[in-house]
Design an enzyme around this catalytic site. Structure first.
Site, PDB file in Angstrom:
ATOM      1  N   ASP A  51       0.827  -1.215   0.000  1.00  0.00           N
ATOM      2  CA  ASP A  51       0.000   0.000   0.000  1.00  0.00           C
ATOM      3  C   ASP A  51       0.856   1.257   0.000  1.00  0.00           C
ATOM      4  OD1 ASP A  51      -2.061  -1.671   0.114  1.00  0.00           O
ATOM      5  OD2 ASP A  51      -2.729  -1.146   2.148  1.00  0.00           O
ATOM      6  N   TYR A  54       2.407   1.982  -3.338  1.00  0.00           N
ATOM      7  CA  TYR A  54       1.370   2.465  -4.260  1.00  0.00           C
ATOM      8  C   TYR A  54       1.018   3.923  -3.935  1.00  0.00           C
ATOM      9  CZ  TYR A  54      -3.032   2.826  -6.785  1.00  0.00           C
ATOM     10  OH  TYR A  54      -4.039   3.244  -7.616  1.00  0.00           O
ATOM     11  N   ASP A  55       0.804   4.197  -2.658  1.00  0.00           N
ATOM     12  CA  ASP A  55       0.431   5.564  -2.256  1.00  0.00           C
ATOM     13  C   ASP A  55       1.517   6.559  -2.649  1.00  0.00           C
ATOM     14  OD1 ASP A  55      -1.815   4.516  -1.209  1.00  0.00           O
ATOM     15  OD2 ASP A  55      -1.176   4.625   0.889  1.00  0.00           O
ATOM     16  N   SER A 100     -34.228  -6.711 -21.296  1.00  0.00           N
ATOM     17  CA  SER A 100     -34.207  -7.598 -20.149  1.00  0.00           C
ATOM     18  C   SER A 100     -33.967  -9.028 -20.645  1.00  0.00           C
ATOM     19  CB  SER A 100     -35.547  -7.470 -19.429  1.00  0.00           C
ATOM     20  OG  SER A 100     -35.421  -8.019 -18.172  1.00  0.00           O
ATOM     21  N   LEU A 101     -34.151 -10.000 -19.788  1.00  0.00           N
ATOM     22  CA  LEU A 101     -33.988 -11.390 -20.205  1.00  0.00           C
ATOM     23  C   LEU A 101     -35.287 -12.148 -19.965  1.00  0.00           C
ATOM     24  CD1 LEU A 101     -30.512 -12.296 -18.653  1.00  0.00           C
ATOM     25  CD2 LEU A 101     -31.039 -12.180 -21.089  1.00  0.00           C
ATOM     26  N   GLU A 131     -23.250 -18.700 -18.433  1.00  0.00           N
ATOM     27  CA  GLU A 131     -22.511 -17.853 -17.488  1.00  0.00           C
ATOM     28  C   GLU A 131     -23.375 -17.479 -16.286  1.00  0.00           C
ATOM     29  OE1 GLU A 131     -22.030 -15.060 -20.745  1.00  0.00           O
ATOM     30  OE2 GLU A 131     -22.979 -13.520 -19.527  1.00  0.00           O
ATOM     31  N   LYS A 133     -25.527 -15.418 -13.616  1.00  0.00           N
ATOM     32  CA  LYS A 133     -26.393 -14.226 -13.684  1.00  0.00           C
ATOM     33  C   LYS A 133     -26.219 -13.460 -12.372  1.00  0.00           C
ATOM     34  CE  LYS A 133     -31.182 -12.837 -14.532  1.00  0.00           C
ATOM     35  NZ  LYS A 133     -31.273 -11.879 -13.466  1.00  0.00           N
ATOM     36  N   ASP A 135     -26.502 -10.827  -9.409  1.00  0.00           N
ATOM     37  CA  ASP A 135     -27.642 -10.173  -8.776  1.00  0.00           C
ATOM     38  C   ASP A 135     -27.163  -8.827  -8.243  1.00  0.00           C
ATOM     39  OD1 ASP A 135     -30.172  -9.876  -7.925  1.00  0.00           O
ATOM     40  OD2 ASP A 135     -30.024 -11.245  -6.220  1.00  0.00           O
ATOM     41  N   ARG A 154     -29.426   1.510 -15.863  1.00  0.00           N
ATOM     42  CA  ARG A 154     -30.326   0.962 -16.867  1.00  0.00           C
ATOM     43  C   ARG A 154     -31.544   1.866 -17.077  1.00  0.00           C
ATOM     44  NH1 ARG A 154     -34.843  -2.173 -17.329  1.00  0.00           N
ATOM     45  NH2 ARG A 154     -34.825  -3.601 -19.104  1.00  0.00           N
ATOM     46  N   GLU A 192     -22.831  -5.708 -14.690  1.00  0.00           N
ATOM     47  CA  GLU A 192     -23.578  -5.659 -13.445  1.00  0.00           C
ATOM     48  C   GLU A 192     -22.641  -5.163 -12.340  1.00  0.00           C
ATOM     49  OE1 GLU A 192     -26.611  -6.633 -14.136  1.00  0.00           O
ATOM     50  OE2 GLU A 192     -27.624  -7.076 -12.233  1.00  0.00           O
ATOM     51  N   TYR A 244     -20.615  -8.274 -19.153  1.00  0.00           N
ATOM     52  CA  TYR A 244     -21.076  -9.511 -19.781  1.00  0.00           C
ATOM     53  C   TYR A 244     -21.636  -9.355 -21.182  1.00  0.00           C
ATOM     54  CZ  TYR A 244     -25.255  -7.705 -17.425  1.00  0.00           C
ATOM     55  OH  TYR A 244     -26.255  -6.907 -16.961  1.00  0.00           O
ATOM     56  N   LYS A 316     -26.542 -18.126 -23.556  1.00  0.00           N
ATOM     57  CA  LYS A 316     -26.538 -17.248 -24.735  1.00  0.00           C
ATOM     58  C   LYS A 316     -26.042 -18.008 -25.956  1.00  0.00           C
ATOM     59  CE  LYS A 316     -25.543 -13.185 -21.915  1.00  0.00           C
ATOM     60  NZ  LYS A 316     -24.522 -12.282 -21.390  1.00  0.00           N
ATOM     61  N   LYS A 340     -33.391 -19.260 -13.777  1.00  0.00           N
ATOM     62  CA  LYS A 340     -33.432 -18.723 -12.412  1.00  0.00           C
ATOM     63  C   LYS A 340     -33.303 -19.847 -11.389  1.00  0.00           C
ATOM     64  CE  LYS A 340     -35.114 -14.893 -11.552  1.00  0.00           C
ATOM     65  NZ  LYS A 340     -34.689 -13.537 -11.272  1.00  0.00           N
ATOM     66  N   CYS A 434     -40.686   6.496  23.314  1.00  0.00           N
ATOM     67  CA  CYS A 434     -39.926   5.254  23.443  1.00  0.00           C
ATOM     68  C   CYS A 434     -40.822   4.165  24.052  1.00  0.00           C
ATOM     69  CB  CYS A 434     -38.699   5.480  24.328  1.00  0.00           C
ATOM     70  SG  CYS A 434     -37.805   3.956  24.661  1.00  0.00           S
ATOM     71  N   CYS A 437     -39.046   3.437  27.721  1.00  0.00           N
ATOM     72  CA  CYS A 437     -38.958   4.393  28.829  1.00  0.00           C
ATOM     73  C   CYS A 437     -39.887   5.597  28.651  1.00  0.00           C
ATOM     74  CB  CYS A 437     -37.523   4.880  28.994  1.00  0.00           C
ATOM     75  SG  CYS A 437     -37.025   6.016  27.690  1.00  0.00           S
ATOM     76  N   CYS A 452     -34.360   7.132  20.855  1.00  0.00           N
ATOM     77  CA  CYS A 452     -34.678   7.513  22.223  1.00  0.00           C
ATOM     78  C   CYS A 452     -33.404   8.160  22.762  1.00  0.00           C
ATOM     79  CB  CYS A 452     -35.017   6.256  23.024  1.00  0.00           C
ATOM     80  SG  CYS A 452     -35.004   6.547  24.787  1.00  0.00           S
ATOM     81  N   CYS A 457     -32.245   4.978  29.499  1.00  0.00           N
ATOM     82  CA  CYS A 457     -33.358   4.121  29.057  1.00  0.00           C
ATOM     83  C   CYS A 457     -32.947   2.661  29.271  1.00  0.00           C
ATOM     84  CB  CYS A 457     -33.652   4.389  27.586  1.00  0.00           C
ATOM     85  SG  CYS A 457     -34.717   3.165  26.825  1.00  0.00           S
TER      86      CYS A 457
END
Ligand code: IVH
Length: 693
Positions: A51, A54-55, A100-101, A131, A133, A135, A154, A192, A244, A316, A340, A434, A437, A452, A457
């Protein structure tokens, strides 16, 4: 992307550069080295530079550019750096609509789809690419003349939000890509944005430590992050992007389509070659749909072991000319289909909403539902996070609700079904006081959480004691939430100090509390007195001070009370401590009550001294800074790793902050400078090894 020779060259150059002052003649090489190091770190997950090195290089690049602003180019690594707030996100049109798919859920669906593809393309066999998918949140990236010019969400598929500055915060997205090598002038790439399960969990833990509400799932975390106005905050989320699909290309004049661009897999390989992150390792091609089915089913088994959330696989058609022949509807391409995985969702009924008060006073609505089995556990209660979530989902008591539980993520309510209401449902009314209390609740304007503010409390006190005793804090086994509550209610325990003089004679007579549990509890309490200091700091429950910050704080002191003397400037110099954290720490230690509690803990025998720091005197490197110079017999990266493993840290240059300079052969200006400063211990490689014992 890089040949072995190139890689060697870059690593050697990086080390040579880290040894000297750089100037504008070094600018191009410096940019190349940083691009290479970024790619190794963020795309290959295989860091090559410490690090500090790099810095140092990055700082040098910035300095040179500051002195010579005319030399700043759009592809410079400095152009990624977060620059404050996005004003807004202008709407932009995608070059090609983002479709979409179509979904499939079983083998028959895939067999039907395969038949249709073969009919439409008039082929007996088709090669399919299979491949994961992802999420997450989909994005489109446009590169023109080898430079990233636009990143967009999108949106509605035709138009999305321009989030270019935010996409630049995703370090696995290259800001320059040599698309011209594939004869391309302009390209639109789809992908994604995701967050690893690990980073998501860590992020949520931080939110919880800060008394804020956890996010429901990794997908929401990714998509929410893309629309954050503060670019610095986006950078902190550590997002990742898998690319993708190439949706559009325009060729450089007089050039023809590059052969690699004639298949989907070829395109992904090209993207990978250009420095993008793809899922090539998990992609397979097959000529027969039965093999496709076997692969997607096999993959479903592996789902939980992957670092990212995936919710299925995408199949695909591999040849681009066949994709074109098969065509698309206005909604989805006919040449691709999503398979899915089994849903991790179930429906239940919302019976009631209760309100829980946390350690920091946050009031969390908790849904009580009819028990339902999901992913191997029975769920009857789940967090609704905060009032906004309840309002946004328009929930009512009595509603039928959809529950999701993805992987290790905490279960949450996806939505309700207003169309199933009978008219008997009741509105959810958030309390103004609350529930424990009765203090009036308070909500700062910019927050979603009601609090609160009564620090006495009961709920907060109990949570604070339970936090002190919890596994990652003082680890007093056996003293969980329920027992703390019991002791509190019996009047045995009013604050954390009380743990050390519990009236065991009286406790003995409590129902369900046997001799053995008492001995174990006494033991665990005794052991807690000598836990490392960082655990005690974490256990105090200072707002915004999680485990990492507690460790960083502990490293800077010999005794906990040393923290009383720290100024804001001192605190801000500590890793991981920003303005908000520093203010919170100062406030905590300025309170007389908190100081009295610490004194009382010490009187009870709790160790407030940093025993690990004392160990460091005998060879441990905690709190010490190192720099290596000259040619050494051991690899520099190994030496640096040894320092870090033993708690020390590496710095990039010789300054008064440096403790040890380790010199190899032919050491140059650094050694001179260190000698001049006179405060730095100069070690040979052998002496360095001796220090490690
Ligand atoms: S292909 C025209 N491939 O899933 C190409 N999409 O449910 C359409 N997604 O909108 C997309 N992983 O956001 C494709 N490997 C993958 C994907 C993928 C995730 C997302 C994408 C799409 C959504 C459809």
């Amino acid at each position: 992307m890089y040949s072995i020779e190139q890689e060697k060259f870059f690593i050697d150059s990086a080390h040579l550069f880290a040894e000297r002052e750089l100037n504008s003649d070094d600018l191009n090489s410096l940019k190349d080295i940083i691009h290479y190091a970024d790619w190794k770190y963020y795309v290959q997950d295989d860091p090559v530079l410490a690090d500090a090195a790099y810095d140092y290089l990055f700082k040098q690049l910035k300095n040179i550019e500051e002195k010579n602003p005319s030399l700043i180019t759009l592809d410079s690594p400095t152009q990624r750096v977060a620059k404050g707030l996005n004003k807004d996100f202008p709407t932009v049109s995608h070059l090609v609509p983002m479709l979409s798919l179509e979904n499939s859920y079983n083998a028959e669906d895939l067999i039907d789809w395969d038949r249709k593809c073969r009919e439409l393309s008039e082929q007996e066999h088709i090669e399919y690419c299979v491949e994961p998918k992802f999420d997450g949140a989909s994005i489109s990236l446009v590169y023109e003349n080898d430079i990233l010019t636009r990143g967009a969400t999108r949106g509605n598929g035709t138009e999305g939000d321009d989030i270019t500055m935010n996409t630049k915060q995703i370090r696995s997205i290259p800001i320059k890509a040599n698309i011209s090598q594939f004869h391309i002038k302009q390209i639109e790439i789809r992908g994604e944005v995701v967050i690893t399960k690990k980073r998501f969990a860590a992020y949520n833990e931080k939110l919880i430590t800060n008394g804020e509400q956890a996010l429901a799932n990794a997908r929401n975390a990714a998509s929410g992050s893309l629309r954050i106005k503060d670019t610095n905050e986006v950078a902190k989320r550590n997002l990742d992007a898998f690319l993708y699909n190439v949706s559009y290309t325009s060729l450089i004049e007089n050039q023809t389509v590059h052969p690699a661009m004639q298949t989907h897999k070829g395109m992904l390989e090209s993207l990978s070659q250009l420095g993008f992150k793809t899922s090539l390792d998990n992609i397979k091609t097959f000529y027969h749909i039965d093999d496709v089915i076997r692969y997607v089913q096999e993959f479903e088994e592996k789902r939980d072991g992957l670092p990212y959330e995936i919710d299925g696989m995408v199949v695909k058609v591999n040849r681009i000319d066949l994709q074109e022949r098969i065509g698309q509807t206005s909604h989805h391409p006919r040449w691709a289909i999503a398979y899915k995985f089994k849903a991790r969702q179930a429906t239940s009924k919302l019976i009631n909403v209760e309100y829980q008060v946390g350690r920091t006073g946050s009031v969390t609505p908790v849904a009580k539902i009819l028990p339902v089995a999901l992913g191997g556990v029975t769920i009857s209660s789940l967090s609704l996070f905060n009032e906004e979530v309840v309002k946004e989902k328009q929930l009512m008591i009595g509603d039928t609700v959809l529950i999701e539980r993805a992987g290790d993520v905490i279960p949450y309510v996806v939505k309700s079904f207003p169309e199933l209401r009978t008219g008997e449902e009741q509105e959810i009314i958030f309390p103004s006081h609350c529930p424990v209390c009765s203090e009036v609740l308070y909500k700062p304007e910019e927050e979603a959480v009601w609090r609160c503010t009564n620090i006495n409390c009961e709920a907060q006190v109990i949570e604070r004691i339970a936090h002190y005793a919890s596994k990652d804090a003082l680890d007093i086994r056996g003293l969980g939430d329920a027992l703390v509550r019991k002791f509190y209610e019996q009047g045995f325990l009013k604050n954390i100090v009380g743990i050390y003089h519990l009236p065991f004679e009286q406790i003995k007579s409590l129902e369900g509390f046997g001799e053995k549990s008492m001995i174990n509890l006494k033991d665990a309490i005794e052991k807690s007195k000598t836990q490392p200091l960082h655990r005690l700091i974490f256990g105090l429950g200072i707002r915004y001070v999680g485990e990492t910050t507690a460790k960083a704080l502990a490293r800077t002191v010999s005794h906990l009370t040393d923290l009383y003397e720290k100024t804001k400037e001192d605190l801000l110099r500590i890793d991981d401590v920003g303005e908000k954290v520093a203010t919170s720490i100062l406030e905590f230690f300025s309170h007389h009550d908190n100081r009295s509690i610490l004194e009382a803990l010490e009187k009870e025998g709790v160790c407030l001294a940093n025993t690990q720091k004392n160990d460091a005197m005998q060879g441990d490197l905690v709190g010490k800074t190192f720099l290596f110079t000259g040619t050494m017999t051991m690899k520099r990266s190994e030496a640096e790793a040894l320092v870090e493993k033993n708690g020390g840290s590496i710095v990039g240059s010789v300054s008064s902050k440096l403790n040890y300079l380790v010199v190899g052969e032919d050491a140059g200006s650094k050694l001179e400078k260190a000698k001049k400063l006179g405060t730095i211990t100069i070690l040979s490689e052998e002496e360095f090894m001796g220090l490690l014992g």
